[in-house]
Design an enzyme around this catalytic site. Sequence first.
Site, PDB file in Angstrom:
ATOM      1  N   ASP A   1       5.872  -2.938 -64.739  1.00  0.00           N
ATOM      2  CA  ASP A   1       6.564  -2.211 -63.875  1.00  0.00           C
ATOM      3  C   ASP A   1       7.472  -0.915 -64.098  1.00  0.00           C
ATOM      4  OD1 ASP A   1       8.736  -3.682 -64.766  1.00  0.00           O
ATOM      5  OD2 ASP A   1       9.405  -4.316 -62.691  1.00  0.00           O
ATOM      6  N   ARG A   2       7.777  -0.986 -65.259  1.00  0.00           N
ATOM      7  CA  ARG A   2       8.294   0.294 -66.210  1.00  0.00           C
ATOM      8  C   ARG A   2       7.859   0.133 -67.615  1.00  0.00           C
ATOM      9  NH1 ARG A   2      12.663   2.622 -64.211  1.00  0.00           N
ATOM     10  NH2 ARG A   2      13.580   0.614 -63.262  1.00  0.00           N
TER      11      ARG A   2
ATOM     12  N   ASP B   1      12.662   3.313 -71.217  1.00  0.00           N
ATOM     13  CA  ASP B   1      13.926   2.596 -72.098  1.00  0.00           C
ATOM     14  C   ASP B   1      14.767   3.605 -72.684  1.00  0.00           C
ATOM     15  OD1 ASP B   1      13.373   0.168 -70.564  1.00  0.00           O
ATOM     16  OD2 ASP B   1      12.251  -0.411 -71.994  1.00  0.00           O
TER      17      ASP B   1
ATOM     18  N   TYR C   1      26.977  -3.677 -64.891  1.00  0.00           N
ATOM     19  CA  TYR C   1      27.515  -3.024 -63.778  1.00  0.00           C
ATOM     20  C   TYR C   1      28.954  -2.962 -63.780  1.00  0.00           C
ATOM     21  CZ  TYR C   1      22.823  -1.590 -62.046  1.00  0.00           C
ATOM     22  OH  TYR C   1      21.490  -1.197 -62.191  1.00  0.00           O
TER      23      TYR C   1
ATOM     24  N   GLU D   1      10.013  -6.289 -64.847  1.00  0.00           N
ATOM     25  CA  GLU D   1      11.347  -6.148 -65.657  1.00  0.00           C
ATOM     26  C   GLU D   1      12.338  -7.228 -65.432  1.00  0.00           C
ATOM     27  OE1 GLU D   1      14.041  -2.174 -66.311  1.00  0.00           O
ATOM     28  OE2 GLU D   1      13.985  -2.903 -64.093  1.00  0.00           O
TER      29      GLU D   1
ATOM     30  N   GLN E   1      20.383  -2.416 -72.707  1.00  0.00           N
ATOM     31  CA  GLN E   1      19.431  -1.548 -73.189  1.00  0.00           C
ATOM     32  C   GLN E   1      18.507  -2.415 -74.285  1.00  0.00           C
ATOM     33  OE1 GLN E   1      19.251   0.406 -70.226  1.00  0.00           O
ATOM     34  NE2 GLN E   1      17.871   1.007 -71.796  1.00  0.00           N
TER      35      GLN E   1
END
Length: 183
Positions: A55-56, A61, A20, A8, A31
Amino acid sequence: MDFTPYYESVSDNPFLEDFYKDQKKWSYHLQTFFLFHRFNSIKRIIDSDDNAILDRSIYEDAEIFARNLYNNGKMSEREFQTYRQIFYTMLEYLKKPDLLIYIKTSVDTVVKRIKKRGRDMEMAVPIEYWKQLDDLYRDWIKDYNQSKVYIVDGDEIDIVENPDYIDKIVQDISELLELENVK
């Protein structure tokens, strides 16, 4: 297993730190960046014809992270619907994965590992956010039907602290994918 890893995009993500600080302002941008990065990774995998691991998954998503932001009012209806249109259009051009590895982990364990990893921006996130993601993951995995699923009990198995678990996981995955000559 000699798979090419695709990670990612965190360190080079131009929206992550801003997100954040102000999730409502930056959620769509973040996103969309993740989705575009993951789509490009999958296209490279398809084009290379190599065995690879992400890894994802790209499904997370839209169905977990973007949905959570929308559910919490941090992504508008218009942004969410646009995002989903992009996502489902991208899916038309992608091969489904052979296997999804789902690491089923409690929120308490997730928070402990986040603290251990030490990313300040993650540690500042309220626990309620991680609980919401956990609820979405639990619902999502029940209906997931894009590939075989291998579930790892993340509360019991920590390959960072106890790498001895890796051999068993590799063997299980090899059997599910019917691979031969795995180290």
